[in-house]
Design an enzyme around this catalytic site. Sequence first.
Site, PDB file in Angstrom:
ATOM      1  N   SER A  61       0.824  -1.207   0.000  1.00 26.62           N
ATOM      2  CA  SER A  61       0.000   0.000   0.000  1.00 26.62           C
ATOM      3  C   SER A  61       0.861   1.262   0.000  1.00 26.62           C
ATOM      4  O   SER A  61       2.002   1.258   0.460  1.00 26.62           O
ATOM      5  CB  SER A  61      -0.901   0.026   1.233  1.00 26.62           C
ATOM      6  OG  SER A  61      -1.707  -1.120   1.280  1.00 26.62           O
TER       7      SER A  61
HETATM    8  N1  SAH Z   1      -0.466  -5.519   3.982  1.00 23.58           N
HETATM    9  C1  SAH Z   1       0.388  -5.560   2.787  1.00 23.58           C
HETATM   10  C2  SAH Z   1      -0.430  -5.312   1.542  1.00 23.58           C
HETATM   11  C3  SAH Z   1      -0.779  -6.588   0.898  1.00 23.58           C
HETATM   12  S1  SAH Z   1      -1.856  -6.524  -0.525  1.00 23.58           S
HETATM   13  C4  SAH Z   1       1.531  -4.574   2.936  1.00 23.58           C
HETATM   14  O1  SAH Z   1       1.724  -4.032   4.005  1.00 23.58           O
HETATM   15  O2  SAH Z   1       2.262  -4.373   1.987  1.00 23.58           O
HETATM   16  C5  SAH Z   1      -3.136  -7.607   0.047  1.00 23.58           C
HETATM   17  C6  SAH Z   1      -2.720  -9.025   0.359  1.00 23.58           C
HETATM   18  O3  SAH Z   1      -3.899  -9.698   0.769  1.00 23.58           O
HETATM   19  C7  SAH Z   1      -2.167  -9.821  -0.809  1.00 23.58           C
HETATM   20  O4  SAH Z   1      -0.887 -10.291  -0.494  1.00 23.58           O
HETATM   21  C8  SAH Z   1      -3.151 -10.976  -0.974  1.00 23.58           C
HETATM   22  O5  SAH Z   1      -2.560 -12.198  -1.356  1.00 23.58           O
HETATM   23  C9  SAH Z   1      -3.745 -11.060   0.411  1.00 23.58           C
HETATM   24  N2  SAH Z   1      -5.044 -11.729   0.529  1.00 23.58           N
HETATM   25  C10 SAH Z   1      -6.131 -11.658  -0.268  1.00 23.58           C
HETATM   26  N3  SAH Z   1      -7.124 -12.425   0.204  1.00 23.58           N
HETATM   27  C11 SAH Z   1      -6.668 -12.997   1.356  1.00 23.58           C
HETATM   28  C12 SAH Z   1      -7.212 -13.913   2.307  1.00 23.58           C
HETATM   29  N4  SAH Z   1      -8.454 -14.394   2.202  1.00 23.58           N
HETATM   30  N5  SAH Z   1      -6.443 -14.280   3.347  1.00 23.58           N
HETATM   31  C13 SAH Z   1      -5.190 -13.815   3.493  1.00 23.58           C
HETATM   32  N6  SAH Z   1      -4.600 -12.968   2.622  1.00 23.58           N
HETATM   33  C14 SAH Z   1      -5.329 -12.561   1.568  1.00 23.58           C
END
Ligand code: SAH
Length: 217
Positions: A61
């Site tokens: 993000s």
């Molecule tokens: N928090 C991260 C941003 C990650 S983007 C940061 O600080 O950079 C969102 C993430 O959510 C992705 O890696 C994706 O694989 C994950 N995601 C999507 N659906 C999910 C689920 N049901 N359980 C766990 N992770 C999930």
Amino acid sequence: MAWQEELEEMLEVQIKARGVRNPLVLKALSRIPRHEFVPQGCRKQAYRDRPLPIGEGQTISQPFIVALMTAKLRLCGGESVLEIGTGLGYQAAVLSQIASLVYTVERLPSLADRARENFARLGLSNIFLKKGDGTLGWPEKAPFEGIMVTATGPLVPGPLKEQLAVGGRLVMPVGSTRQTQRLIRLTKGQGGHFQQEDLLPVLFVPLRGKHGWQAGF
Ligand code: SAH
């Protein structure tokens, strides 16, 4: 520019100037080297005012959104918190500087493995990572004073509402289309009653899993 200078400029221009001034949040951000949480190829852009690709179609993000979501959890320090969607672990690392215990769940094994390496390399020993469907939460570790979901779903997953402590806050993007996502905050009151606040429009990758989007979106 050295990364410390880039980090300071990021805090001034992108975070403080836009209204996030919570000292705990600013201190947490100032302690975490964001370039350690992006792929080698885009390290030069790590402190820019934008999300960046982290592989598998996912993103880290934008710094301001990480700061804002952290501030909206209204942590005082010492809490147990849950994050859904670890990615490469930047948001969890920021949370680990405020909360005592950070539990984070990532469904894509390759990202989870890289996040785990990042936590170990930086000595972030109060973060616990689980691979799997985060829409089910982490019931064995509940309740949590704060829950943050960093992917967008059609609604707040029921298990996460259940696993929130009374008085706890949950921050998550919710929306029925990619263009109409809103960041919301739920606060759990006595008797399991939830107060919902609408914070702002956002753009996140989809939350998959049992209580997320099944396909499409
Ligand atoms: N928090 C991260 C941003 C990650 S983007 C940061 O600080 O950079 C969102 C993430 O959510 C992705 O890696 C994706 O694989 C994950 N995601 C999507 N659906 C999910 C689920 N049901 N359980 C766990 N992770 C999930």
